[in-house]
Design a protein around this motif. Structure first.
Motif, mmCIF file in Angstrom:
data_model
loop_
_atom_site.group_PDB
_atom_site.id
_atom_site.type_symbol
_atom_site.label_atom_id
_atom_site.label_comp_id
_atom_site.label_asym_id
_atom_site.label_seq_id
_atom_site.Cartn_x
_atom_site.Cartn_y
_atom_site.Cartn_z
ATOM 1 N N ARG A 217 42.075 89.499 18.315
ATOM 2 C CA ARG A 217 42.300 90.951 18.285
ATOM 3 C C ARG A 217 41.543 91.608 19.431
ATOM 4 O O ARG A 217 40.541 91.069 19.911
ATOM 5 C CB ARG A 217 41.792 91.533 16.966
ATOM 6 N N GLY A 218 41.978 92.794 19.842
ATOM 7 C CA GLY A 218 41.240 93.564 20.846
ATOM 8 C C GLY A 218 41.384 93.012 22.254
ATOM 9 O O GLY A 218 40.372 92.903 22.975
ATOM 10 N N GLU A 219 42.615 92.647 22.640
ATOM 11 C CA GLU A 219 42.897 92.190 24.021
ATOM 12 C C GLU A 219 41.914 91.125 24.480
ATOM 13 O O GLU A 219 41.396 91.168 25.588
ATOM 14 C CB GLU A 219 42.796 93.374 24.979
ATOM 15 N N THR A 220 41.609 90.185 23.592
ATOM 16 C CA THR A 220 40.615 89.161 23.897
ATOM 17 C C THR A 220 41.237 87.780 23.720
ATOM 18 O O THR A 220 42.076 87.591 22.837
ATOM 19 C CB THR A 220 39.388 89.357 22.970
ATOM 20 N N VAL A 221 40.842 86.853 24.590
ATOM 21 C CA VAL A 221 41.356 85.488 24.509
ATOM 22 C C VAL A 221 40.168 84.540 24.436
ATOM 23 O O VAL A 221 39.208 84.683 25.189
ATOM 24 C CB VAL A 221 42.199 85.157 25.768
ATOM 25 N N VAL A 318 33.561 94.055 23.308
ATOM 26 C CA VAL A 318 33.457 92.614 23.563
ATOM 27 C C VAL A 318 32.001 92.132 23.491
ATOM 28 O O VAL A 318 31.730 90.929 23.525
ATOM 29 C CB VAL A 318 34.131 92.264 24.911
ATOM 30 N N GLY A 319 31.061 93.057 23.322
ATOM 31 C CA GLY A 319 29.651 92.700 23.103
ATOM 32 C C GLY A 319 29.463 91.925 21.797
ATOM 33 O O GLY A 319 28.366 91.469 21.485
ATOM 34 N N ILE A 320 30.538 91.740 21.041
ATOM 35 C CA ILE A 320 30.477 90.952 19.805
ATOM 36 C C ILE A 320 30.314 89.454 20.115
ATOM 37 O O ILE A 320 29.861 88.684 19.267
ATOM 38 C CB ILE A 320 31.762 91.185 18.949
ATOM 39 N N THR A 321 30.690 89.009 21.335
ATOM 40 C CA THR A 321 30.761 87.553 21.576
ATOM 41 C C THR A 321 29.427 86.813 21.364
ATOM 42 O O THR A 321 29.416 85.814 20.655
ATOM 43 C CB THR A 321 31.351 87.227 22.970
ATOM 44 N N PRO A 322 28.296 87.301 21.926
ATOM 45 C CA PRO A 322 27.049 86.560 21.661
ATOM 46 C C PRO A 322 26.648 86.632 20.193
ATOM 47 O O PRO A 322 26.078 85.684 19.638
ATOM 48 C CB PRO A 322 26.015 87.253 22.549
ATOM 49 N N THR A 352 37.826 92.569 17.107
ATOM 50 C CA THR A 352 37.866 91.129 17.426
ATOM 51 C C THR A 352 37.083 90.340 16.360
ATOM 52 O O THR A 352 36.005 90.768 15.948
ATOM 53 C CB THR A 352 37.238 90.895 18.830
ATOM 54 N N PHE A 353 37.641 89.225 15.930
ATOM 55 C CA PHE A 353 37.047 88.316 14.920
ATOM 56 C C PHE A 353 36.952 88.955 13.525
ATOM 57 O O PHE A 353 36.144 88.514 12.706
ATOM 58 C CB PHE A 353 35.634 87.851 15.335
ATOM 59 N N ARG A 354 37.734 90.007 13.234
ATOM 60 C CA ARG A 354 37.585 90.752 11.976
ATOM 61 C C ARG A 354 37.684 89.840 10.747
ATOM 62 O O ARG A 354 36.797 89.835 9.899
ATOM 63 C CB ARG A 354 38.678 91.828 11.915
ATOM 64 N N GLU A 355 38.760 89.028 10.685
ATOM 65 C CA GLU A 355 38.985 88.201 9.487
ATOM 66 C C GLU A 355 37.912 87.128 9.359
ATOM 67 O O GLU A 355 37.375 86.891 8.270
ATOM 68 C CB GLU A 355 40.372 87.537 9.531
ATOM 69 N N GLU A 356 37.573 86.486 10.482
ATOM 70 C CA GLU A 356 36.581 85.402 10.409
ATOM 71 C C GLU A 356 35.221 85.944 9.970
ATOM 72 O O GLU A 356 34.495 85.295 9.202
ATOM 73 C CB GLU A 356 36.466 84.699 11.771
#
Ligand SMILES: Cc1cc2nc3c(=O)[nH]c(=O)nc-3n(C[C@H](O)[C@H](O)[C@H](O)COP(=O)(O)OP(=O)(O)OC[C@H]3O[C@@H](n4cnc5c(N)ncnc54)[C@H](O)[C@@H]3O)c2cc1C
Length: 438
Positions: A217-221, A318-322, A352-356
């Motif tokens: 989600r959120g234009e992220t790959v 996208v600061g969610i990645t770390p 991004t990663f909402r469900e997980e």
């Protein structure tokens, strides 16, 4: 050894590298004394060269040096100290020309000393270097072109200063001092050689293969990568690496991305989750599975801390990645510390990663607060941006007992850092990862 002890040692080493060569000029046989301002100007010139030369070391990505601070802090220091060195490099000739105005008299054609020509070239290179570094975007210079020219200009500046120093030869009449300064210059250029030739050669022998491309989600790959013919490296959750997808590691095209996967993998598999924000990132979804790529890492000091503290992860976009890497790792090792994730996104669909993240709540003591800047009318949760009020609503007192991790767009990070300061959280209790080295 603790990060604090290591940072103190490296600060001392840095100061020794700058100051010792300067004071070494005062040892042994000395040239005839000159007036105060001429000597002062010479000291300023030597200091400028010593600081500039060591910039090659600051940007050589030595993990053991940068680790106590984090790469972003080192790059910010590189920027600030460069401006100081360039100011010194300009003050040096300015003082000389004031105290010795006869230097301004133009010699006959062909009689300009090499020391003067090289000094002129060095100063011009420095000025262009500063202008292009400060206003690259405004001048519409692409990142890659700027990076190549930055290195070339730095080389011209340092080599020009060296020729000027040796050509003038006032202090370097003593062979030991000559050897010290020429040796130092060779050392600085060797640092550049290391990062541009030796390190890429090493990376070339340790490639990775893309094993999966996952749309988020959120234009992220998410790009999942496995070491190809070697064991890979181990990283701490929150750290990042430099990714080269197109071409080889000799090209200056590596981009920095945090690892988003768990640090607990047996086979060295790593993942990076990349948001489409520009030229390079927009091409990530077209990377074919099986493609050979190169990863340089791990880097950074943004990583989970004392298990006794509640961890408050504050992410924007996208600061969610770390943070995702931290959460996945804590789940994999069965860590029971309380974790709160305050996560700013545009709307419900772009999280991004909402469900997980929801699923991970079962395996961890994890509380998630979504903050939406542009929610639908029926959204009952937090709206707007993460502020001091919002933090106070969700966190338990005393606020200074928790450990905070902040990553997101610059304005969000500034606002959150200020909000934490307002809540009385000392700087030692929060860690920031900025997605920009400029
Ligand atoms: C430590 C760190 C971790 C990051 N982690 C992530 C992450 O997990 N996920 C994510 O989506 N993004 C992350 N980023 C941001 C990411 O690196 C940039 O969005 C990306 O490099 C932009 O490249 P582009 O060509 O697509 O964009 P462009 O629009 O071409 O470039 C945007 C800006 O990015 C910078 N930039 C471009 N190329 C480079 C380069 N080779 N090296 C350094 N900066 C460059 C420049 O300042 C440029 O102006 C991180 C950045 C840093 C510093």
């Amino acid at each position: 050894m603790t990060y604090t002890a290591r940072s103190i040692i490296w600060i001392i080493v840095y100061l020794l590298f700058i100051l010792l060569p300067l004071f070494a000029l005062l040892l042994g046989s000395l040239p005839p004394a000159r007036d105060f301002w001429t000597e002062f100007s010479a000291a300023v010139g030597y200091s400028a060269l010593a600081i500039m030369g060591l910039q090659f070391g600051l940007t050589a990505r030595f993990r053991f040096v940068t680790e106590p601070w984090g790469e972003d802090v080192i790059y910010h220091f590189h920027r600030q100290i460069s401006l100081f060195a360039v100011a010194l490099a300009l003050v040096h000739p300015a003082i000389m020309l004031v105290v010795q105005p006869h230097l301004l008299a133009l010699p006959q054609y062909g009689e300009v000393p090499l020391g003067a020509v090289s000094a002129f070239l060095s100063v011009i290179a420095l000025v262009v270097l500063v202008v292009t570094a400060l206003w690259r975007a405004r001048l519409k210079i692409s990142y890659e072109l700027w990076h190549y020219s930055h290195i070339a200009l730095a080389l011209v500046a340092v080599a020009g200063a060296l020729v000027h120093m040796v050509g003038w030869s006032f202090y370097l009449t003593d062979s030991l001092k000559w050897a010290l300064w020429v040796g130092l210059t060779i050392f600085w250029i060797a640092l550049l050689f290391y990062i541009r030739i030796v390190k890429p050669l090493f990376l070339l022998r340790r490639p990775y293969r893309v094993t999966e491309i996952r749309k988020e989600r959120g234009e992220t790959v998410t790009l999942v990568m496995q070491p190809d013919g070697h064991d890979g490296f181990r990283f701490k959750p929150g750290q990042f690496g430099w990714l080269t997808v197109w071409g080889n590691p000799f090209k200056i095209t590596a981009h920095p991305f945090s690892f988003s996967s768990s640090a607990q993998t047996a086979d060295g598999t790593v993942a990076m989750s990349i948001r489409n924000l520009g030229d390079f990132t927009s091409g990530i979804s077209n990377v074919p599975v099986g493609k050979r790529i190169y990863l340089d890492g791990p880097y950074g000091a943004f990583t989970i801390g004392d298990p006794a503290d509640m961890h408050v992860l504050i992410a924007g976009g996208v600061g969610i990645t770390p943070m995702m890497s931290m959460i996945r790792t804590l789940a994999d090792v069965g860590d029971k510390r309380p974790v709160m994730l305050l996560y700013g996104s545009k709307d419900w669909d772009s999280i991004t990663f909402r469900e997980e993240l929801e699923d991970l709540k079962v395996r961890l003591d994890l509380t998630i607060v979504h903050v939406l800047s542009d929610p639908s009318a029926d959204w009952a949760g937090e709206r707007g941006f993460i502020s001091a009020d919002l933090l106070a609503r969700h966190l338990t007192r005393p606020y200074a007992d928790h450990e905070y991790f902040i990553c997101g767009p610059g304005p969000m990070m500034d606002a959150v850092e200020k909000a934490l300061a307002d809540l009385g959280v000392p700087m030692s209790k929060y860690h920031s990862e900025r997605y920009s080295f400029v």
